[in-house]
Scaffold this active site. Structure first.
Site, PDB file in Angstrom:
ATOM      1  N   HIS A 372      -5.973  16.429  25.958  1.00 53.39           N
ATOM      2  CA  HIS A 372      -6.908  17.514  26.461  1.00 53.39           C
ATOM      3  C   HIS A 372      -8.122  17.152  27.276  1.00 53.39           C
ATOM      4  O   HIS A 372      -8.915  17.776  27.667  1.00 53.39           O
ATOM      5  CB  HIS A 372      -7.239  18.551  25.470  1.00 53.39           C
ATOM      6  CG  HIS A 372      -6.133  19.437  25.139  1.00 53.39           C
ATOM      7  ND1 HIS A 372      -5.832  20.614  26.029  1.00 53.39           N
ATOM      8  CD2 HIS A 372      -5.091  19.598  24.349  1.00 53.39           C
ATOM      9  CE1 HIS A 372      -4.752  21.353  25.440  1.00 53.39           C
ATOM     10  NE2 HIS A 372      -4.281  20.675  24.604  1.00 53.39           N
ATOM     11  N   LYS A 563     -17.222  30.770  30.561  1.00 53.53           N
ATOM     12  CA  LYS A 563     -16.504  29.596  29.614  1.00 53.53           C
ATOM     13  C   LYS A 563     -17.698  28.985  29.053  1.00 53.53           C
ATOM     14  O   LYS A 563     -18.461  29.282  29.039  1.00 53.53           O
ATOM     15  CB  LYS A 563     -16.178  28.577  30.874  1.00 53.53           C
ATOM     16  CG  LYS A 563     -16.975  28.187  32.045  1.00 53.53           C
ATOM     17  CD  LYS A 563     -16.654  27.058  32.980  1.00 53.53           C
ATOM     18  CE  LYS A 563     -15.834  27.828  33.980  1.00 53.53           C
ATOM     19  NZ  LYS A 563     -14.360  27.363  34.021  1.00 53.53           N
TER      20      LYS A 563
END
Ligand SMILES: *Cc1c(COP(=O)(O)O)cnc(C)c1O
Length: 832
Positions: A372, A563
């Site tokens: 990731h 975010k």
């Protein structure tokens, strides 16, 4: 064989436990209010009604859960086990209503009881068992797995305290403990009978057994018990209901008073408290790796419980352990669960007496690893001394894996010692460390990145030597998000238009949104589209007013960046543009600036000072600009506190412009970008992560591109980047930085923002100043496009129309077909 419980029917009426009509739901709620919540309706609080309703919806799921368990038990199949330290599943009630298809009937049932469904939906506490994108991805994948009828179990940790709640005090982030379990969690089932022991510390003893085999015994210093806590995960309009199995830590023995004298008693309580600490709290760091002992203990704890559970399921099916990999495909969501590779070897060799080679084959066939991040500071490593102290047997196994692996590398590349050093599972430079990404790669048959660009960079940088050795093991699976939660549930107005325009099939086949393209130039459809968008913006405006007191105009361009707060995501680039715009307006009141509302949301890791300072910058700019009467309300800046899944439901559908402005090469994929797109927002973004594929799908005319590419960032870095040069040749940039440094947005305090401004001017590790001019120019193109509503609406429709690729259903199909080799299993209910 387990038998289905009978969900009996009353004569002439649907059962209060399983009936889906409004009358059965109403009776179910009344029964549960009295029998489970223990409340008389006359004294019931909103929370009581919520609980009664949640139990009623749960009843409908349990029938399907039982059918799923039975369906799996009676078939040959392979199960996908998704191991993740985080599952950010969001509120459950609304989603379960949608997936069962009983939202309208439930609304009617509650109304007949004098209760408003929306009020009850709003009081649900969400399980914040994740930080952001990675945890939310795991939750979207559970929704798609069940919807696609794929046998699956999610395995993770039942944190007692999830991600902190964020408050803004005096412009700064304050963290508040998330006590999400305080009022009970109606969606979980504690299973005391499904529990396993997990060992820590101590030492190992090597011996030869009666059959002359080499054996290792791990004499541990302490043990913790993990107890399963299950949450049902129902698919959309199917009977498949998979389990999310979260482990809760408990003390091994409930101590007996008589066994202790006073001193030992308190020691025993201490031990109990220590054991229960393991699943107490989620680590709030999203990216940078923390290196904490308790975190490694948490990882090993949940991984060991999960693998022991898989072995239990195998035994229960009377399958030999040799068939482990045929029965289970285990996906590692980042390196957090990668200790599983060593733990499975331990379980197979030490506990099940398999020879190493067979155990190793099983292990490699079982695991697949999703990377990731490429950020070096986020790659997990654990110091060898800490590792040896906490998990001595696992360290031995890692050394043995490494010895065998490096022999293989030496055979292929004799004498190439620098390659050996680079590839080793142990970083030998300085204090020795275990490299978890290397362990995950060596122990898996498949390794994937989460967007095309990220997978390419992964093969070229972090895992280059491994990709050279085993090219066939490397894949890309671009992330996706579930359209059930992120359109159908959170944007019902849009969902209605989609149903009418392309048919209801879009919910499980998002590529059908393509049919919207036929309406991209249809003015009547434009009106309808704009009505939906306007409605969503009014809803968000109302929330903003309630939460922050700021009044925003729903006709303004809603320019949104939500975010986690991080330098690489560059919220400060956005803030610099706002300051620039403000300066322009102050100089020339008549400037054709379009009214804009800049909305930010996101949490900063509590120990990440720069991210917290970025929040302070945004709130500081907001305070000045929002209160400047000369702005005439043309610019509004909002920091919406506590961005979580619940708040996300209001935010994504209301965006005109989606800010995806990370430094190219740094954002692995992003999933927020996809949620915005499918709700009709247009992206302003760099060529980073999945933005690249979003632009490919939607076409360059319908995407606002700016900034350096990943290659260009590397080139600028190589050639010696000097941020100060960018300041010198740009008067507006200089002015903006000086205004910030001069205390203009900090009530005259010239110290507060010094670290932020100095970092930008001196090193600017994320190339904010390098991309500033192009970003400003691109924002001007945005303003021009906004002034032409026909053009904007067309772009908005095309963004939604071409978002089909970004459904998590597509992603899960790719994992199932290419990596796990698992096919769907249809679950039938034992009734018409
Ligand atoms: C989707 C989502 C994220 C991830 O957002 P990115 O823009 O991809 O970083 C984080 N938090 C929540 C609550 C989300 O829903």
């Amino acid at each position: 064989m387990p038998t289905n419980p009978t969900f009996g029917k009353k004569e002439g009426a649907e059962s209060a436990r399983s009936g889906l009509d409004a009358d059965a739901l109403r009776r179910g709620v009344m029964d549960n209010l009295i029998c489970l919540q223990g409340r008389h309706p006359a004294f019931a609080t909103l929370q009581d009604w919520y609980m009664a309703l949640a139990y009623t919806v749960r009843d409908r799921m349990l029938e399907r859960w039982a059918a799923t368990v039975e369906g799996y038990a009676t078939r040959e199949l392979r199960v996908a086990c998704y191991l993740s330290a985080e599952f950010l599943i969001g509120p459950q009630l609304g989603n379960n209503l949608v997936n069962l298809g009983i939202e309208a009937n439930t609304r009617a049932a509650m109304q007949s009881l004098g209760q408003d469904l929306d009020t009850l939906l709003a009081i649900e506490e969400e399980p914040g068992l994740g930080n952001g994108g990675l945890g939310r991805l795991a939750a979207c994948y559970l929704d798609s797995l069940a919807t696609l009828e794929i046998p699956a179990i999610g395995y993770g940790i039942r944190y007692e305290f999830g991600i902190f709640n964020q408050e803004i005090r005096d412009g700064w982030q304050a963290e508040v403990t998330d006590k999400w379990l305080q009022r009970g969690n109606p969606w979980e089932f504690l299973r005391p009978d499904v529990s396993f022991y997990v060992s820590f510390g101590g030492h190992t003893e090597h011996e030869t057994d009666a059959q002359g085999r080499f054996r290792v015994r791990w004499i541990s210093a302490s043990q913790v018990k993990g107890v399963a806590c299950d949450m049902p995960m129902l698919g959309y309009r199917v009977n498949t209901c998979n389990a999310l199995r979260l482990w809760k830590s408990e003390a091994v023995e409930s101590f007996d008073l008589q066994d202790f004298n006073a001193g030992d008693y308190y020691q025993a309580v201490q031990d109990k408290v220590a054991s229960e600490t393991l699943s107490k709290v989620l680590y709030p760091n999203d990216e940078p790796e923390a290196g904490k002992r308790l975190r490694l203990a948490q990882q090993y704890f949940f991984v060991s419980c999960s693998l022991q559970d898989m072995l239990r399921l195998l035994d229960r099916r009377r399958e030999p352990v040799g068939r482990f990999a045929q029965m289970f495909a285990v996906q590692l969501n980042d390196t957090h669960p990668s200790i599983a590779i060593a733990e499975l070897i331990r379980l197979l060799v030490d506990e099940r007496c398999l020879p190493w080679d067979q155990a190793w084959d099983i292990t490699r066939c079982t695991f697949a690893y999703t990377n990731h991040t490429l950020l070096p500071e986020a790659l997990e490593t654990w110091g060898v001394p800490l590792f040896r102290n906490l998990l001595p047997r696992l360290l031995e196994i890692i050394f043995e894996i490494n010895r065998r692996f490096l022999d293989e590398v030496r055979q292929r590349h004799p004498g190439d010692e620098s390659r050996i050093e680079r590839m080793s599972l142990i970083d030998e430079a300085g204090e020795k460390k275990v490299r978890m990404a290397h362990l995950a790669t060596v122990g898996s048959h498949a390794v994937n990145g989460v967007a095309a660009l990220h997978s390419t960079l992964l093969r070229q940088t972090v895992l280059r030597d491994f990709a050279e050795l085993w090219p066939e093991r490397f894949y890309n699976v671009t992330n996706g998000v579930t359209p059930r939660r992120f359109i159908l549930l959170s944007n019902p107005a849009l969902a209605q238009v989609l149903d009418k325009t392309v048919g209801e099939g879009w919910v499980t086949d998002l590529t059908r949104l393509r049919k919207l393209e036929a309406h991209a130039d249809d003015v009547t459809f434009h009106d309808e589209w704009r009505r939906v968008r306007r409605w969503n913006k009014e809803v968000l405006a109302g929330r903003i007013r309630d939460v922050t007191g700021i009044v925003v105009d729903p006709d303004a361009l809603f320019d949104i960046q939500v975010k986690r707060i991080h330098e690489y995501k560059r919220q400060h680039l956005n803030a610099l543009y706002i300051v620039t715009l403000y300066q322009r307006l102050r100089r020339d009141q008549e400037q054709g600036v379009v009214p804009r509302c800049f909305i930010f949301g996101g949490k900063a890791a509590p120990g990440y000072a720069m991210a917290k300072l970025m929040i302070r910058l945004i709130t500081g700019v907001a305070e000045v600009v929002n209160n400047d009467p000369s702005m005439n309300g043309r610019l509004k800046i909002v920091f919406f506190p506590n961005f979580n899944v619940k708040n996300a439901h209001f935010v994504y559908p209301a965006a005109d412009l989606s800010e995806q402005i990370s430094t190219a090469g740094k954002e692995a994929s992003g999933t927020g970008n996809m949620k915005f797109m499918m709700n009709g927002a247009i992206t302003i973004g760099t060529l980073d992560g999945a933005n690249v594929e979003i632009r490919e799908e939607v076409g360059e005319d319908n995407f606002f591109l700016f900034g350096l590419s990943a290659d260009e960032v590397e080139r600028v870095k190589r050639e010696g980047y000097r941020p100060e040069d960018r300041v010198e040749c740009n008067a507006e940039l200089r002015e903006a930085l000086e205004l910030i440094a001069g205390g203009y947005f900090s009530r005259g305090d010239r110290e507060v923002f010094r670290p932020l401004v100095e970092t930008l001017r001196k090193s600017d590790p994320f190339f904010v100043l390098a991309d500033y001019a192009d970003y400003v120019a691109c924002q001007e193109r945005v303003s021009v496009a906004w002034q032409d509503p026909r053009r904007w609406t067309r772009m908005s429709i095309l963004n939604a129309a071409r978002s089909g690729k970004f459904s998590s259903d597509r992603a899960i199909r790719e994992y199932s077909d290419r990596i796990w080799k698992i096919s769907p299993v249809r679950i039938a209910l034992d009734r018409p």
